[in-house]
Design a protein around this motif. Structure first.
Motif, PDB file in Angstrom:
ATOM      1  N   SER A  10       0.864  -1.177   0.000  1.00  0.00           N
ATOM      2  CA  SER A  10       0.000   0.000   0.000  1.00  0.00           C
ATOM      3  C   SER A  10       0.900   1.226   0.000  1.00  0.00           C
ATOM      4  O   SER A  10       1.670   1.436   0.938  1.00  0.00           O
ATOM      5  N   LEU A  11       0.811   2.015  -1.041  1.00  0.00           N
ATOM      6  CA  LEU A  11       1.670   3.181  -1.186  1.00  0.00           C
ATOM      7  C   LEU A  11       1.087   4.377  -0.440  1.00  0.00           C
ATOM      8  O   LEU A  11      -0.107   4.654  -0.536  1.00  0.00           O
ATOM      9  N   THR A  12       1.939   5.080   0.269  1.00  0.00           N
ATOM     10  CA  THR A  12       1.534   6.320   0.918  1.00  0.00           C
ATOM     11  C   THR A  12       1.552   7.439  -0.119  1.00  0.00           C
ATOM     12  O   THR A  12       2.099   7.280  -1.211  1.00  0.00           O
ATOM     13  N   ASP A  13       0.970   8.572   0.224  1.00  0.00           N
ATOM     14  CA  ASP A  13       1.015   9.718  -0.678  1.00  0.00           C
ATOM     15  C   ASP A  13       2.458  10.120  -0.966  1.00  0.00           C
ATOM     16  O   ASP A  13       2.813  10.465  -2.091  1.00  0.00           O
ATOM     17  N   THR A  14       3.316  10.049   0.052  1.00  0.00           N
ATOM     18  CA  THR A  14       4.724  10.391  -0.101  1.00  0.00           C
ATOM     19  C   THR A  14       5.407   9.442  -1.082  1.00  0.00           C
ATOM     20  O   THR A  14       6.180   9.868  -1.940  1.00  0.00           O
ATOM     21  N   ALA A  15       5.119   8.151  -0.978  1.00  0.00           N
ATOM     22  CA  ALA A  15       5.716   7.161  -1.882  1.00  0.00           C
ATOM     23  C   ALA A  15       5.259   7.387  -3.324  1.00  0.00           C
ATOM     24  O   ALA A  15       6.048   7.261  -4.259  1.00  0.00           O
ATOM     25  N   VAL A  16       3.996   7.758  -3.514  1.00  0.00           N
ATOM     26  CA  VAL A  16       3.490   8.016  -4.858  1.00  0.00           C
ATOM     27  C   VAL A  16       4.168   9.252  -5.444  1.00  0.00           C
ATOM     28  O   VAL A  16       4.568   9.252  -6.607  1.00  0.00           O
ATOM     29  N   MET A  17       4.331  10.295  -4.645  1.00  0.00           N
ATOM     30  CA  MET A  17       5.006  11.508  -5.116  1.00  0.00           C
ATOM     31  C   MET A  17       6.458  11.198  -5.490  1.00  0.00           C
ATOM     32  O   MET A  17       6.954  11.679  -6.511  1.00  0.00           O
ATOM     33  N   TYR A  18       7.148  10.391  -4.688  1.00  0.00           N
ATOM     34  CA  TYR A  18       8.529   9.995  -4.975  1.00  0.00           C
ATOM     35  C   TYR A  18       8.584   9.188  -6.273  1.00  0.00           C
ATOM     36  O   TYR A  18       9.451   9.405  -7.117  1.00  0.00           O
ATOM     37  N   LEU A  19       7.643   8.280  -6.434  1.00  0.00           N
ATOM     38  CA  LEU A  19       7.556   7.466  -7.648  1.00  0.00           C
ATOM     39  C   LEU A  19       7.379   8.346  -8.881  1.00  0.00           C
ATOM     40  O   LEU A  19       8.047   8.152  -9.901  1.00  0.00           O
ATOM     41  N   LEU A  20       6.510   9.333  -8.787  1.00  0.00           N
ATOM     42  CA  LEU A  20       6.287  10.229  -9.922  1.00  0.00           C
ATOM     43  C   LEU A  20       7.515  11.079 -10.228  1.00  0.00           C
ATOM     44  O   LEU A  20       7.836  11.329 -11.387  1.00  0.00           O
ATOM     45  N   LYS A  21       8.209  11.516  -9.198  1.00  0.00           N
ATOM     46  CA  LYS A  21       9.375  12.378  -9.388  1.00  0.00           C
ATOM     47  C   LYS A  21      10.600  11.615  -9.892  1.00  0.00           C
ATOM     48  O   LYS A  21      11.310  12.069 -10.782  1.00  0.00           O
ATOM     49  N   HIS A  22      10.851  10.425  -9.312  1.00  0.00           N
ATOM     50  CA  HIS A  22      12.080   9.678  -9.592  1.00  0.00           C
ATOM     51  C   HIS A  22      11.889   8.460 -10.502  1.00  0.00           C
ATOM     52  O   HIS A  22      12.871   7.850 -10.919  1.00  0.00           O
ATOM     53  N   GLY A  23      10.646   8.058 -10.734  1.00  0.00           N
ATOM     54  CA  GLY A  23      10.392   6.915 -11.612  1.00  0.00           C
ATOM     55  C   GLY A  23      10.451   5.566 -10.919  1.00  0.00           C
ATOM     56  O   GLY A  23      10.205   4.542 -11.531  1.00  0.00           O
ATOM     57  N   ARG A  24      10.807   5.563  -9.625  1.00  0.00           N
ATOM     58  CA  ARG A  24      10.842   4.312  -8.843  1.00  0.00           C
ATOM     59  C   ARG A  24      10.725   4.659  -7.368  1.00  0.00           C
ATOM     60  O   ARG A  24      11.000   5.779  -6.983  1.00  0.00           O
ATOM     61  N   THR A  25      10.325   3.676  -6.576  1.00  0.00           N
ATOM     62  CA  THR A  25      10.217   3.875  -5.134  1.00  0.00           C
ATOM     63  C   THR A  25      11.498   3.426  -4.451  1.00  0.00           C
ATOM     64  O   THR A  25      12.382   2.863  -5.087  1.00  0.00           O
ATOM     65  N   ALA A  26      11.568   3.648  -3.175  1.00  0.00           N
ATOM     66  CA  ALA A  26      12.626   3.057  -2.361  1.00  0.00           C
ATOM     67  C   ALA A  26      12.364   1.552  -2.290  1.00  0.00           C
ATOM     68  O   ALA A  26      11.266   1.077  -2.623  1.00  0.00           O
ATOM     69  N   ALA A  27      13.352   0.800  -1.858  1.00  0.00           N
ATOM     70  CA  ALA A  27      13.187  -0.653  -1.725  1.00  0.00           C
ATOM     71  C   ALA A  27      12.089  -0.953  -0.706  1.00  0.00           C
ATOM     72  O   ALA A  27      11.981  -0.284   0.317  1.00  0.00           O
ATOM     73  N   MET A  28      11.287  -1.944  -1.014  1.00  0.00           N
ATOM     74  CA  MET A  28      10.217  -2.364  -0.110  1.00  0.00           C
ATOM     75  C   MET A  28       9.917  -3.835  -0.316  1.00  0.00           C
ATOM     76  O   MET A  28      10.363  -4.446  -1.276  1.00  0.00           O
ATOM     77  N   ARG A  29       9.175  -4.397   0.598  1.00  0.00           N
ATOM     78  CA  ARG A  29       8.772  -5.804   0.501  1.00  0.00           C
ATOM     79  C   ARG A  29       7.526  -5.863  -0.357  1.00  0.00           C
ATOM     80  O   ARG A  29       6.503  -5.283  -0.027  1.00  0.00           O
ATOM     81  N   LEU A  30       7.623  -6.548  -1.507  1.00  0.00           N
ATOM     82  CA  LEU A  30       6.516  -6.656  -2.453  1.00  0.00           C
ATOM     83  C   LEU A  30       6.176  -8.115  -2.694  1.00  0.00           C
ATOM     84  O   LEU A  30       6.912  -9.006  -2.280  1.00  0.00           O
ATOM     85  N   THR A  31       5.094  -8.340  -3.402  1.00  0.00           N
ATOM     86  CA  THR A  31       4.712  -9.682  -3.823  1.00  0.00           C
ATOM     87  C   THR A  31       5.029  -9.802  -5.307  1.00  0.00           C
ATOM     88  O   THR A  31       4.518  -9.032  -6.120  1.00  0.00           O
ATOM     89  N   GLY A  32       5.892 -10.751  -5.649  1.00  0.00           N
ATOM     90  CA  GLY A  32       6.294 -10.952  -7.037  1.00  0.00           C
ATOM     91  C   GLY A  32       5.170 -11.498  -7.889  1.00  0.00           C
ATOM     92  O   GLY A  32       4.095 -11.850  -7.394  1.00  0.00           O
TER      93      GLY A  32
END
Length: 59
Positions: A10-32
């Motif tokens: 679940s992405l926070t507003d901050t994570a979405v803004m970072y994604l839009l600005k940088h094209g990727r998020t910080a490392a996180m635990r995801l489901t492949g």
């Protein structure tokens, strides 16, 4: 459109803004794509559609 719930995270507003600005998020635990847990970054593959992908974190 970018969905806040993607690849088991679940992405926070901050994570979405970072994604839009940088094209990727910080490392996180995801489901492949096979349903396995993976340490990775979400990558914005297409700004027009909001399509996301996974970029594995190399150790």
């Amino acid at each position: 459109m970018i969905w806040k719930d993607s690849f088991g995270a679940s992405l926070t507003d901050t994570a979405v803004m970072y994604l839009l600005k940088h094209g990727r998020t910080a490392a996180m635990r995801l489901t492949g794509e096979q349903g396995q847990p993976v340490e990775a970054r979400l990558v914005l593959l297409d700004r027009t559609t909001g399509r996301l992908g996974i970029e594995p974190v190399s150790n």
